[in-house]
Design a protein around this motif. Structure first.
Motif, short mmCIF file in Angstrom:
data_model
loop_
_atom_site.label_atom_id
_atom_site.label_comp_id
_atom_site.label_asym_id
_atom_site.label_seq_id
_atom_site.Cartn_x
_atom_site.Cartn_y
_atom_site.Cartn_z
N GLU A 117 0.83 -1.20 0.00
CA GLU A 117 0.00 0.00 0.00
C GLU A 117 0.87 1.26 0.00
O GLU A 117 0.53 2.25 -0.64
N HIS A 118 1.99 1.20 0.68
CA HIS A 118 2.93 2.32 0.64
C HIS A 118 3.43 2.52 -0.79
O HIS A 118 3.54 3.65 -1.28
N ARG A 119 3.73 1.41 -1.46
CA ARG A 119 4.24 1.50 -2.84
C ARG A 119 3.16 2.03 -3.78
O ARG A 119 3.46 2.78 -4.72
N ARG A 120 1.91 1.65 -3.54
CA ARG A 120 0.84 2.14 -4.40
C ARG A 120 0.68 3.65 -4.25
O ARG A 120 0.52 4.38 -5.24
N VAL A 121 0.71 4.13 -3.01
CA VAL A 121 0.61 5.57 -2.78
C VAL A 121 1.82 6.28 -3.39
O VAL A 121 1.68 7.34 -4.01
N MET A 122 3.00 5.70 -3.23
CA MET A 122 4.20 6.31 -3.79
C MET A 122 4.14 6.38 -5.31
O MET A 122 4.64 7.34 -5.92
N ALA A 123 3.53 5.39 -5.95
CA ALA A 123 3.44 5.36 -7.40
C ALA A 123 2.67 6.55 -7.96
O ALA A 123 2.84 6.92 -9.12
N ALA A 124 1.83 7.17 -7.14
CA ALA A 124 1.06 8.33 -7.58
C ALA A 124 1.75 9.65 -7.23
O ALA A 124 1.24 10.72 -7.59
N ARG A 125 2.90 9.59 -6.54
CA ARG A 125 3.60 10.82 -6.14
C ARG A 125 4.11 11.56 -7.36
O ARG A 125 4.60 10.96 -8.33
N ARG A 126 4.04 12.87 -7.33
CA ARG A 126 4.48 13.69 -8.46
C ARG A 126 6.01 13.66 -8.61
O ARG A 126 6.74 13.67 -7.63
N GLY A 127 6.46 13.63 -9.86
CA GLY A 127 7.87 13.79 -10.17
C GLY A 127 8.77 12.64 -9.79
O GLY A 127 9.96 12.85 -9.52
N LEU A 128 8.26 11.43 -9.78
CA LEU A 128 9.11 10.28 -9.43
C LEU A 128 10.24 10.13 -10.43
O LEU A 128 10.05 10.22 -11.64
N SER A 129 11.43 9.84 -9.94
CA SER A 129 12.60 9.68 -10.80
C SER A 129 12.65 8.25 -11.37
O SER A 129 11.92 7.36 -10.93
N GLU A 130 13.56 8.05 -12.32
CA GLU A 130 13.71 6.74 -12.95
C GLU A 130 14.08 5.66 -11.93
O GLU A 130 13.57 4.55 -11.99
N ILE A 131 14.97 5.99 -11.01
CA ILE A 131 15.43 4.97 -10.05
C ILE A 131 14.32 4.55 -9.10
O ILE A 131 14.19 3.37 -8.75
N VAL A 132 13.49 5.49 -8.69
CA VAL A 132 12.36 5.15 -7.81
C VAL A 132 11.34 4.31 -8.58
O VAL A 132 10.81 3.31 -8.07
N CYS A 133 11.08 4.69 -9.83
CA CYS A 133 10.13 3.92 -10.65
C CYS A 133 10.62 2.49 -10.87
O CYS A 133 9.83 1.54 -10.81
N GLU A 134 11.91 2.33 -11.13
CA GLU A 134 12.46 0.99 -11.33
C GLU A 134 12.29 0.15 -10.07
O GLU A 134 11.98 -1.05 -10.14
N THR A 135 12.48 0.77 -8.91
CA THR A 135 12.31 0.05 -7.65
C THR A 135 10.86 -0.41 -7.49
O THR A 135 10.60 -1.57 -7.13
N LEU A 136 9.91 0.47 -7.77
CA LEU A 136 8.50 0.12 -7.65
C LEU A 136 8.13 -0.99 -8.63
O LEU A 136 7.43 -1.94 -8.28
N VAL A 137 8.60 -0.87 -9.87
CA VAL A 137 8.29 -1.87 -10.89
C VAL A 137 8.86 -3.22 -10.51
O VAL A 137 8.27 -4.27 -10.78
N GLY A 138 10.03 -3.22 -9.85
CA GLY A 138 10.72 -4.47 -9.52
C GLY A 138 9.93 -5.39 -8.63
O GLY A 138 10.22 -6.60 -8.59
#
Length: 406
Positions: A117-138
């Motif tokens: 649930e933390h990751r789902r909320v984070m996925a909607a955060r504005r301006g996420l960088s490539e490294i954060v997105c890769e972590t979420l996708v992983g």
């Protein structure tokens, strides 16, 4: 987060006075929030450490209030950020959504150590960088990835996009969101085509049907060079086969029992599509039998229309090839069958050159890059054996994995 143990002395004396604690929490949060002109980094860090120690024993409501007070800060003590980002989602959400002071390191650590649930909320955060997105996708969580794909301010790397393309094979619901991302490239779209729904397939053909005019123009004088060398260089030969204008294989006609591709298709319509005729159709079309089998075995039928358009076959030939596979043309009520209607629409939709690009990319990825080592890796499901720099190898691994029982 653990709650304070209930002490026997407190039970005997009644509830402890909490006004002082609440007031102190507020005061310390105010101190942490002071501008740099009033408090230096060391002082802020010490106050943050004290506040962390108090928050560990505070109630969820108190922690939520402090999180809301700190969300607007431009600088947040590390220990305080770590504590609150791993707290219950109702508390952590305030910081994840609103706090600009969080670094990529803070967000990556939260994604790895907190919950879905933390990751789902984070996925909607504005301006996420490539490294954060890769972590979420992983983490491979479809709901989180769907939220991320809808986040137009997030920046996805090509590695992240490729991971989502691979996940979409088992979670087709991701296809629609992927097709809206500006980071998606033709290599990902063409391989995703094999498991997309009808609407997504049409989108892929409309958006990623790429012309090869520029490549043909710059490579025009290279063809005679390669011919003078007897096409001895396999690297140049494969690339030029992708670029050239002619789709049909003239050399195959000389060895074929059929006079033309049209005759092979007409024979298939009359006698049925045997393995031998299917292989001849593939050879005459300038593709390998493996690619031809993948196209002719597709349940949707759109790849068949692409094959026919790319090779210059007429609508009559499309009809003959459809009949050769004993595919339905009408429904019990006499109306046109949706699959057959889709094939005709796809045929009319594409220009010849763009159909050739799609067909050649499939052939390039499904056969030209299919070495014995890669074939063994596909059968074993060993993704690590795929060259991370080779788009054709990655496409072959994804497109053929299901055919080999993965």
């Amino acid at each position: 987060m653990s709650q304070p143990p209930t002490l026997i002395e407190e039970e005997e004396a009644g509830p402890p006075p909490l006004r002082a604690r609440r007031a102190l929490l507020k005061r310390l949060a105010d101190v942490v929030s002071l501008p740099a002109s009033r408090i230096n980094a060391f002082e802020r860090s010490v106050v943050g450490d004290l506040l962390v120690d108090m928050l560990r024993l505070a109630s969820p409501e108190e922690r939520r209030r402090v999180a809301g007070r700190l969300a607007a800060l431009a600088e947040l003590p590390d220990a305080l950020a770590r504590l609150l980002l791993r707290d219950e989602i109702e508390i952590a959400q305030v910081l994840i959504e609103q706090c600009a002071a969080l670094s990529d390191a803070d967000l990556v650590a939260c994604a790895r150590e907190a919950g879905a649930e933390h990751r789902r909320v984070m996925a909607a955060r504005r301006g996420l960088s490539e490294i954060v997105c890769e972590t979420l996708v992983g983490f491979g969580e479809p709901e989180v990835i769907e939220t991320l794909l809808r986040n137009s301010t997030a920046r996805l790397s090509q590695a992240g996009i490729e991971t989502v393309v691979a996940l979409s094979r088992t979670h087709p619901g991701l296809c629609g969101g992927l097709l809206k991302r500006p980071e998606l490239r033709p290599s990902g779209a063409y391989v995703m085509f094999w498991w997309c729904g009808a609407d997504d397939r049409r989108t892929i053909l409309q958006r990623f049907g790429v012309s090869r005019d520029v490549m043909q123009e710059v490579a025009e004088d290279v063809f005679p060079m390669a011919a003078s060398e007897g096409w001895a260089d396999p690297v140049a030969r494969k690339a030029l086969q992708f670029i050239e204008r002619r789709q049909r294989n003239r050399a195959a006609i000389e060895k074929s029992p059929f006079d033309s591709l049209e005759q092979a298709v007409a024979t298939a319509a009359r006698d049925g599509l045997s393995r031998e005729i299917a292989s001849e159709i593939a050879y005459l079309s300038g593709i390998k039998p493996l690619t031809g089998a993948k196209i002719l075995g597709d349940a949707g039928g759109e790849p068949l229309a692409i094959l026919c358009k790319a090779t210059g076959l007429s609508k009559t030939d499309v009809h003959n090839l459809w009949r050769s596979m004993r595919r339905p043309e009408v429904q019990p009520d006499g109306s046109v069958h949706p699959d057959w209607e889709r094939v005709q629409i796809t045929y009319d939709l594409l220009a010849v050159d763009r159909a050739q690009t799609v067909l050649r990319y499939w052939n390039w990825s499904l056969s030209s890059a299919l070495t014995p080592a890669l074939l063994q890796a596909i059968r074993a499901g060993d993704d690590e054996q795929v060259d991370e720099y080779s788009a054709p190898e990655r496409a072959a691994m994804l497109a053929l994995a299901e055919d080999f029982g993965r």
